[in-house]
Every structure is written in structure tokens, then in C-alpha cells.
Write a protein that holds these residues in place. Structure first.
Motif, PDB file in Angstrom:
ATOM      1  N   ILE A 104       0.892  -1.104  -0.188  1.00 47.22           N
ATOM      2  CA  ILE A 104       0.060   0.069  -0.151  1.00 47.22           C
ATOM      3  C   ILE A 104       0.774   1.358  -0.046  1.00 47.22           C
ATOM      4  N   ARG A 105       2.112   1.318   0.816  1.00 44.20           N
ATOM      5  CA  ARG A 105       2.946   2.589   0.772  1.00 44.20           C
ATOM      6  C   ARG A 105       3.364   2.704  -0.537  1.00 44.20           C
ATOM      7  N   LEU A 106       3.890   1.487  -1.382  1.00 45.40           N
ATOM      8  CA  LEU A 106       4.454   1.831  -2.689  1.00 45.40           C
ATOM      9  C   LEU A 106       3.223   2.233  -3.612  1.00 45.40           C
ATOM     10  N   ALA A 107       2.141   1.941  -3.416  1.00 44.03           N
ATOM     11  CA  ALA A 107       1.199   2.299  -4.153  1.00 44.03           C
ATOM     12  C   ALA A 107       0.821   3.754  -4.043  1.00 44.03           C
ATOM     13  N   VAL A 108       0.784   4.111  -2.828  1.00 40.80           N
ATOM     14  CA  VAL A 108       0.416   5.688  -2.376  1.00 40.80           C
ATOM     15  C   VAL A 108       1.402   6.235  -3.113  1.00 40.80           C
ATOM     16  N   LEU A 109       2.823   5.946  -3.079  1.00 38.67           N
ATOM     17  CA  LEU A 109       3.788   6.643  -3.814  1.00 38.67           C
ATOM     18  C   LEU A 109       3.766   6.975  -5.188  1.00 38.67           C
ATOM     19  N   ARG A 110       3.467   5.736  -5.905  1.00 39.47           N
ATOM     20  CA  ARG A 110       3.348   5.745  -6.979  1.00 39.47           C
ATOM     21  C   ARG A 110       2.256   6.799  -7.779  1.00 39.47           C
ATOM     22  N   LYS A 111       1.310   6.606  -7.058  1.00 38.92           N
ATOM     23  CA  LYS A 111      -0.014   7.549  -7.200  1.00 38.92           C
ATOM     24  C   LYS A 111       0.249   9.053  -7.220  1.00 38.92           C
ATOM     25  N   ARG A 112       1.122   9.247  -6.098  1.00 41.06           N
ATOM     26  CA  ARG A 112       1.490  10.566  -6.151  1.00 41.06           C
ATOM     27  C   ARG A 112       2.301  11.119  -6.851  1.00 41.06           C
ATOM     28  N   VAL A 113       3.518  10.287  -7.363  1.00 37.96           N
ATOM     29  CA  VAL A 113       4.260  10.480  -8.363  1.00 37.96           C
ATOM     30  C   VAL A 113       3.584  10.770  -9.697  1.00 37.96           C
ATOM     31  N   GLN A 114       2.752  10.032 -10.013  1.00 31.16           N
ATOM     32  CA  GLN A 114       2.009   9.933 -11.226  1.00 31.16           C
ATOM     33  C   GLN A 114       1.231  11.427 -11.269  1.00 31.16           C
ATOM     34  N   HIS A 115       0.518  11.548 -10.168  1.00 32.77           N
ATOM     35  CA  HIS A 115      -0.530  12.807  -9.952  1.00 32.77           C
ATOM     36  C   HIS A 115       0.412  14.019 -10.164  1.00 32.77           C
ATOM     37  N   ASP A 116       1.477  14.152  -9.366  1.00 32.97           N
ATOM     38  CA  ASP A 116       2.294  15.265  -9.604  1.00 32.97           C
ATOM     39  C   ASP A 116       3.155  15.409 -10.535  1.00 32.97           C
ATOM     40  N   ILE A 145       7.900  14.628  -0.497  1.00 37.02           N
ATOM     41  CA  ILE A 145       8.119  16.050  -0.749  1.00 37.02           C
ATOM     42  C   ILE A 145       9.180  16.248  -0.337  1.00 37.02           C
ATOM     43  N   ARG A 146       9.932  15.872   0.793  1.00 34.06           N
ATOM     44  CA  ARG A 146      11.363  16.312   1.074  1.00 34.06           C
ATOM     45  C   ARG A 146      12.268  15.967   0.160  1.00 34.06           C
ATOM     46  N   VAL A 147      12.325  14.759  -0.653  1.00 34.26           N
ATOM     47  CA  VAL A 147      13.278  14.287  -1.482  1.00 34.26           C
ATOM     48  C   VAL A 147      13.070  15.005  -2.641  1.00 34.26           C
ATOM     49  N   VAL A 148      11.772  15.528  -2.946  1.00 33.46           N
ATOM     50  CA  VAL A 148      11.465  16.281  -4.264  1.00 33.46           C
ATOM     51  C   VAL A 148      12.017  17.705  -4.158  1.00 33.46           C
ATOM     52  N   ALA A 149      11.908  18.130  -2.891  1.00 31.36           N
ATOM     53  CA  ALA A 149      12.271  19.485  -2.711  1.00 31.36           C
ATOM     54  C   ALA A 149      13.862  19.674  -2.718  1.00 31.36           C
TER      55      ALA A 149
END
Length: 285
Positions: A104-116, A145-149
Motif C-alpha cells: 500500500i505504501r508503494l502504491a500511494v507513492l506511485r500514485k502521488r508521483v503520477q499525479h504530480d 515531498i522532502r526528497v523532491v524539494a
């Protein structure tokens, strides 16, 4: 369907009272077929808002609408709420949401990466985040968010090395206080210990930190200390606020938001928080 937080519900209700648009406010919430409300524990000690929510709850229930409420504790433990409202919460289906598993954690991250539309140099960076951030989805998204920042500030690609470097500073695998920092090795971090370390780092006193002063030389250390307390202790927002001179939970939320925003745009602020985190915590060898 309508989603809101208790803080937003309160703010909208107060605004409606001031502008004489209470009927409009009631209509927005009482016509919903599904109402989702986050952090209902914050209704406590807000008499007018609690009463309005009670009537909104009844109106929706009588209309056959669905209500989905979240809280950081069970209904029976919401002792500051009125009995009539707590009893209505207890009458529903109460479920404990467990920590999300790795998938689930990995799916949430992938969804956020795709959305943003985040560009990954190496998709395995998400696996690093999912492996190391296990508490909750908010913490997981905060880590991303911190990694992207940091990627934006340094121009470095988002890969395994960058993910590990950022997490080593802000989310150490062990939260044991650094020996010699004022706590016994292996002891749980406390708000008081975080305050002491922050005061020493910024050259301010505990009285300054707990005061009502809004001077920049005091406000920034206070915001950082609140942020660190939120990230590295299990204390609730109201509890943290009480430890900072009796402030309310919204002040703590604002401090955490301001610190996160400043870290994302100011490399010096990021390094300050990273260094304080490293001092508070150690990573096992």
C-alpha cells in the motif's frame, strides 16, 4: 459527497456567523449524501461549533446520509466532547486503521508521483521510502515531498542515493538520542529534550521559546522545535501546544507548515533542521 476537516468546519462556521450566512453554511453540509470529517477530536472545547456539528450530524443521520469520521482516539476516549455527541459516535461502526503495509505504501507513492508528474531517475527510490517510512501515509508523502524539494534545490536526480541521503537526515532508521545530547542512549525523545537541544542550537532560552514573542529570532526556533516534536515524538498536536506555553493545536499545525515550506525553499533552513535531527537521532551502523 463533501469532505472537510474539523478545523475547516470551525473556520467556515465562524465566518458564516460573522457574515450572517449561517443558512448557506448549513445547506452546504446538510445536503450532502456523504460527509467525511477528519480529526473530529478537535471539536472539543468549541461549544458553538460542537453544537452546530451535533445538529448537522442529526440532520444527515435522519436523512439517511453516510457520515465518515476520523479521530486519533476511540469515541469513548474523547472525554472533552459532550456526552450526546460522543454517544452518537459510539453508535456507529468503529474501526481502527492499521499501519499501511509495504504494498500500500508503494502504491500511494506511485500514485502521488503520477499525479504530480514527478520525474524519477530511478523508480527504486520509491522502494527506499516505502521500506523506511512505515508509520502512516502522511509521513510517507511528507518524505517524498522532502526528497523532491532537495532534488529541486540541488539539481540532483531522484534516485536511491538521494532518497537515502534525505531520509538519513530527516527520518533516521533509529530514533535513539545521540549519546551526550542530554538523554540516555535508547530513551524515547521527549518534547522537553527537543526544546533543550533547539534552544542550545539557536542560542535562545526556554523562556524565549515558550514566550509570546513573535520576533524572528524566537519565532523560527519555536517553529522548528514544534516541527521536530511533531516528527519525532508520539505527542498529539494539542499536547505539543501545551508544552509550548499553552498554545493550541492550530498554532502547532501552522508552525509545522511554515517549517516545511521554508525547508523546501531555503537550503540553509533545510540544513539547520537536518543538523538538529541528526543531533537528536542516530542511525545504527
Amino acid at each position: 459527497m463533501r469532505y472537510t476537516t474539523t478545523e475547516r468546519f470551525t473556520g467556515d462556521f465562524v465566518a458564516a456567523l460573522r457574515t450572517g450566512r449561517v443558512d448557506d453554511f448549513k445547506g452546504r453540509f446538510r445536503r450532502a449524501d456523504v460527509l467525511l470529517v477528519d480529526d473530529v477530536q478537535f471539536l472539543a472545547s468549541k461549544a458553538r461549533t460542537e453544537e452546530e456539528f451535533f445538529h448537522t450530524f442529526n440532520a444527515l443521520h435522519d436523512a439517511g446520509a453516510q457520515l465518515v469520521l476520523t479521530s486519533d482516539r476511540l469515541p469513548r476516549d474523547l472525554e472533552a466532547l459532550e456526552d450526546r455527541l460522543r454517544e452518537r459516535f459510539e453508535a456507529g461502526l468503529v474501526c481502527e486503521i492499521a499501519r499501511p503495509d509495504h504494498g500500500i505504501r508503494l502504491a500511494v507513492l506511485r500514485k502521488r508521483v503520477q499525479h504530480d508528474d514527478i520525474q524519477l531517475a530511478d523508480p527504486r527510490a520509491l522502494t527506499v521510502l516505502a521500506d523506511r517510512i512505515t508509520d502512516n501515509v502522511r509521513a510517507l508523502e511528507g518524505a517524498l515531498i522532502r526528497v523532491v524539494a532537495y532534488h529541486s534545490l540541488t539539481g540532483r536526480p531522484i534516485d536511491v542515493a538521494l532518497a537515502n541521503e534525505v531520509l538519513d537526515g530527516l527520518y533516521p532508521e533509529s530514533r535513539r538520542p545521540t549519546p551526550g545530547a542530554g538523554n540516555p542512549a535508547g530513551a524515547a525523545l521527549t518534547v522537553e529534550h527537543i526544546q533543550d537541544v533547539t534552544c542550545e542550537a539557536f542560542g535562545v532560552t526556554r523562556d524565549d521559546l515558550l514566550s509570546t514573542s513573535r520576533a524572528a529570532s524566537v519565532a523560527w526556533p519555536r517553529q522548528v522545535a514544534m516541527y521536530l516534536a511533531r516528527e519525532h515524538t508520539t505527542e498529539s498536536l494539542p499536547s505539543i501546544g501545551r508544552s509550548f506555553g499553552g498554545r493550541n493545536h492550530t498554532t502547532v499545525m501552522h508552525a509545522c507548515k511554515r517549517t516545511s515550506e521554508r525547508m523546501a525553499s531555503d537550503p540553509e533552513a533545510y540544513e539547520t533542521v537536518r543538523a538538529l535531527t541528526a543531533r537528536l537521532c542516530t542511525v545504527p551502523s
